[in-house]
Design an enzyme around this catalytic site. Sequence first.
Site, PDB file in Angstrom:
ATOM      1  CG  ASP A 125      -2.281   0.544   0.985  1.00 15.30           C
ATOM      2  OD1 ASP A 125      -2.423   1.326   0.047  1.00 15.30           O
ATOM      3  OD2 ASP A 125      -3.210   0.236   1.768  1.00 15.30           O
ATOM      4  CD  GLU A 159       1.041   4.970  -7.291  1.00 16.82           C
ATOM      5  OE1 GLU A 159       0.072   4.562  -7.935  1.00 16.82           O
ATOM      6  OE2 GLU A 159       1.720   5.946  -7.658  1.00 16.82           O
ATOM      7  CD1 TRP A 160      -4.689   3.229  -3.106  1.00 15.67           C
ATOM      8  CD2 TRP A 160      -3.710   5.116  -2.416  1.00 15.67           C
ATOM      9  NE1 TRP A 160      -4.328   3.056  -1.788  1.00 15.67           N
ATOM     10  CE2 TRP A 160      -3.726   4.200  -1.348  1.00 15.67           C
ATOM     11  CE3 TRP A 160      -3.153   6.374  -2.216  1.00 15.67           C
ATOM     12  CZ2 TRP A 160      -3.189   4.500  -0.090  1.00 15.67           C
ATOM     13  CZ3 TRP A 160      -2.621   6.681  -0.975  1.00 15.67           C
ATOM     14  CH2 TRP A 160      -2.641   5.757   0.072  1.00 15.67           C
ATOM     15  N   GLY A 161      -3.118   4.552  -8.215  1.00 17.50           N
ATOM     16  CA  GLY A 161      -3.009   5.269  -9.490  1.00 17.50           C
ATOM     17  C   GLY A 161      -2.363   6.640  -9.374  1.00 17.50           C
ATOM     18  CG  ASP A 182      -9.567   2.059  -0.854  1.00 18.47           C
ATOM     19  OD1 ASP A 182      -8.536   2.104  -1.558  1.00 18.47           O
ATOM     20  OD2 ASP A 182      -9.541   1.888   0.376  1.00 18.47           O
TER      21      ASP A 182
HETATM   22  C1  GLA Z   1      -5.942   1.338   1.535  1.00 17.92           C
HETATM   23  C2  GLA Z   1      -6.097   0.354   0.384  1.00 17.92           C
HETATM   24  C3  GLA Z   1      -7.237  -0.616   0.705  1.00 17.92           C
HETATM   25  C4  GLA Z   1      -6.935  -1.337   2.010  1.00 17.92           C
HETATM   26  C5  GLA Z   1      -6.708  -0.339   3.130  1.00 17.92           C
HETATM   27  C6  GLA Z   1      -6.179  -1.001   4.395  1.00 17.92           C
HETATM   28  O1  GLA Z   1      -7.059   2.175   1.633  1.00 17.92           O
HETATM   29  O2  GLA Z   1      -6.341   1.013  -0.819  1.00 17.92           O
HETATM   30  O3  GLA Z   1      -7.411  -1.536  -0.351  1.00 17.92           O
HETATM   31  O4  GLA Z   1      -5.796  -2.150   1.836  1.00 17.92           O
HETATM   32  O5  GLA Z   1      -5.749   0.651   2.764  1.00 17.92           O
HETATM   33  O6  GLA Z   1      -5.916  -0.110   5.426  1.00 17.92           O
END
Ligand code: GLA
Length: 375
Positions: A125, A159-161, A182
Amino acid sequence: MLAQTPPMGWNSWNTFGPEIEESLIRETADAFLCEGLKDAGYEYVVIDDLWEADARVNGRLTWDQDKFPAGIPALAEYVHSKGLKFGLYSCAGTHTCGRKPASFGYEEVDAWTFAEWGVDFLKYDFCFVPPGVDGPSLYRKMGQALRATGRPILFSICEWGMNKPWKWGASVGGHMWRTTGDIADSWESIVHIGFERQAGLEPYAGPGHWNDPDMLVVGMYGKGNVARGGCTDAEYRSHFSLWCLLAAPLMIGCDVRHMTGATREILLNREAIAVNQDALGRQGYRVGKVDYAGEIAEVWAKPLVDGSIAVGLFNLGNMSGRLIGVAWESLGLDDRRPCLVRDLWAHEDIGVFTGDFTARVDSHDVALVRITPQR
Ligand code: GLA
């Protein structure tokens, strides 16, 4: 070679969040077998954040003793004894998103620890990365550290893009990378993450390296950690169809110990899974989109190794029974070519068509078909 087709499994986060403990993981592994998930191709049992103890011990990560009294290595062994693979979570920053110790500055020791424990999959993450530190370089470090252990560990970049990981994810050793923030258990989230954010990323996916539009919310029905109202079965069917067309990793997020009949039908749809797992490894692309005063319909297509094409006709609007069609020409097929059209949800051939095919699709539902050119 890992991830030659999109990874399939289950992850604890969507439903359970912090409420994880070893019996849940064991029962989930058991459900993989008795519910037929393993036979359908689901393989990885992944524990997300909040498995960790509050502090390192002698510089090494360790598990929360209350949640995992028998320990993570024993749990990995249990999962392996079922013929499944075991996954765990850490973070490139100093702390995980749940504020537990993470791997910044400890990449090598943590990679060795994971290898020693029998970890086969690491979700990595992006919370609490110190300002000024280059994100991609942290993923490169962990990618190298994992490879140095000699254990094949699938590296899932989360890394959410933020830094366009589709451009560098594969080169730092990533097998999949999140393209967005997410997902939540709502139709709005599926539309935003799936339909609005994935188009155009198809050149970056292929065997060994996949775009990841986040875990499935199929079967959550508004219960659990990322629940935001829940979805209907039609919406879950559309969600699963799109993820299959996108060659996305299929990481289940619901409680597989208690699935409804409809959830089983969706997650265990072998014909849809075959589209996702097709050996050509092409990510589907958006063929077209029409928007009449907010009544949106989209057509997505995924070329398959046998020369057939999987096509999803999606009704994102509120009208029921809307007609949505696809012309052979828009799929790169000769419009005089007769093609067999098979319905991958009804599991039956619809017929042979020439030039185009049109289906009646209810609100938020999908017609998922396989179009096979005839000689
Ligand atoms: C981030 C990630 C999620 C999850 C949470 C856990 O938000 O994007 O998919 O793993 O952390 O804390």
